[in-house]
Scaffold this motif. Sequence first.
Motif, PDB file in Angstrom:
ATOM      1  N   PRO A  37       1.170  -0.974  -0.028  1.00  0.00           N
ATOM      2  CA  PRO A  37       0.120  -0.102   0.140  1.00  0.00           C
ATOM      3  C   PRO A  37       0.793   1.243  -0.199  1.00  0.00           C
TER       4      PRO A  37
ATOM      5  N   LEU B  15       0.757   5.837   0.419  1.00  0.00           N
ATOM      6  CA  LEU B  15      -0.387   6.828   1.067  1.00  0.00           C
ATOM      7  C   LEU B  15       0.458   7.834   0.243  1.00  0.00           C
TER       8      LEU B  15
ATOM      9  N   GLN C 258      -5.007  18.818  -7.165  1.00  0.00           N
ATOM     10  CA  GLN C 258      -5.307  17.276  -6.382  1.00  0.00           C
ATOM     11  C   GLN C 258      -4.956  16.313  -7.643  1.00  0.00           C
TER      12      GLN C 258
ATOM     13  N   GLN D  64      -2.262  12.727  -8.600  1.00  0.00           N
ATOM     14  CA  GLN D  64      -3.695  11.875  -8.572  1.00  0.00           C
ATOM     15  C   GLN D  64      -3.710  10.224  -9.300  1.00  0.00           C
TER      16      GLN D  64
ATOM     17  N   ASN E  14      -2.617   6.429 -10.146  1.00  0.00           N
ATOM     18  CA  ASN E  14      -3.656   5.813 -10.817  1.00  0.00           C
ATOM     19  C   ASN E  14      -3.168   4.000 -10.952  1.00  0.00           C
TER      20      ASN E  14
ATOM     21  N   GLN F 175      -2.759  -0.638  -4.980  1.00  0.00           N
ATOM     22  CA  GLN F 175      -3.756   0.241  -3.135  1.00  0.00           C
ATOM     23  C   GLN F 175      -2.497   1.769  -2.808  1.00  0.00           C
ATOM     24  N   ALA F 176      -3.568   2.170  -3.265  1.00  0.00           N
ATOM     25  CA  ALA F 176      -3.336   3.756  -3.177  1.00  0.00           C
ATOM     26  C   ALA F 176      -3.953   5.030  -2.939  1.00  0.00           C
ATOM     27  N   LYS F 177      -3.608   5.039  -1.998  1.00  0.00           N
ATOM     28  CA  LYS F 177      -4.896   6.509  -1.193  1.00  0.00           C
ATOM     29  C   LYS F 177      -4.164   8.088  -1.473  1.00  0.00           C
ATOM     30  N   LEU F 178      -4.296   8.821  -1.420  1.00  0.00           N
ATOM     31  CA  LEU F 178      -4.286  11.023  -1.840  1.00  0.00           C
ATOM     32  C   LEU F 178      -4.408  11.070  -0.440  1.00  0.00           C
ATOM     33  N   ASP F 179      -3.647  12.283   0.287  1.00  0.00           N
ATOM     34  CA  ASP F 179      -4.956  12.750   1.236  1.00  0.00           C
ATOM     35  C   ASP F 179      -3.799  14.355   1.355  1.00  0.00           C
TER      36      ASP F 179
ATOM     37  N   GLN G 237      -1.571  10.351   9.962  1.00  0.00           N
ATOM     38  CA  GLN G 237      -1.668  10.392   9.145  1.00  0.00           C
ATOM     39  C   GLN G 237      -0.912   8.293   8.917  1.00  0.00           C
TER      40      GLN G 237
ATOM     41  N   PHE H 144      -1.759   4.520   8.972  1.00  0.00           N
ATOM     42  CA  PHE H 144      -1.528   3.899   7.925  1.00  0.00           C
ATOM     43  C   PHE H 144      -1.134   2.691   8.020  1.00  0.00           C
TER      44      PHE H 144
END
Length: 295
Positions: free
Chosen positions: A232, A234, A252, A256, A260, A264-268, A288, A292
């Motif tokens: 993953p 982050l 943003q 992103q 893409n 398993q990746a997320k952006l905040d 954070q 995570f």
Amino acid sequence: MFKKYLFILLCSTAFIVTSQSLKADEMPEPSFQVQVEGQGKAIILIPGLMSDQRVWHQLVTELKADHQLHQINLAGFAGTKALTSPLKLTQVTQQLAAYIQQHQLQKPVLIGHSMGAFLAFQLASSYPQLTGKVIAVDGLPYLAPVFSRDSNTTVAQMLPQAKMMQQYYQQMTAAQLAESTKQGIAVQVSSTEHAKIITEMAGQSDPATVGAVIAELLTTDLRDEVHKIQQPVLLLGAGGALPSEAMRPAVQALYQQQINTIAQAKLDFNWQARHFIMWDQPEWLLAQITDFIKE
């Protein structure tokens, strides 16, 4: 203008690489030093351009009770002696992989800031079996689109700029490097205390090393490689220096786009923090990271 904003955003255990296949006089120079603190699950902390372990001090204090923190200091930055030949990030990545293997670290978490985040992406893409989760603190697989504001920017387009930037920094003195940093410090961090530390680290850095690394960042696009990352990811963005809220959706979307292809990746984003999130919003960053890692 390009030079100014590029400079703005970019910003003990000695590590010795060993290899039975190389003679002593053929050994590559160690591209970084390491300071280790704490016990527990291993975390590798990689600072950004012209920075050292000082940027992680508060985070290390909070995490060292339960984690073994390997703080990387790259050659040529913030007082760490420069190499005799230009530092190459690909060499750093290879030596980081060797360090993980030699110290038998079990899928260490990688946390990188800015350029350090790029290195974390490169390490996790090149050696997916060795690395654990990746946390990128306002750093991307490819730097250039941040300045062009266009995700379609290519390495070929950036080659002339990269050459120009490398020559520009080669002509600088360390004092000029520090002075240049002051010009854009408002984008980097909010407090005068931390602005002083950033300026000091720049003044202790080797301008030729800085120029070589900037050129490599502008001409190395990892967006076609990061799909190989198996753990993953982050990505934490800093939007506190944007001149208007209207720019937020575009920024943003640009961030992103770069992750893409990672499974398993997320952006905040933190819209209050400037580039050094660890100093501008330390509690938010700690929350954070700890959340995570526990997931």
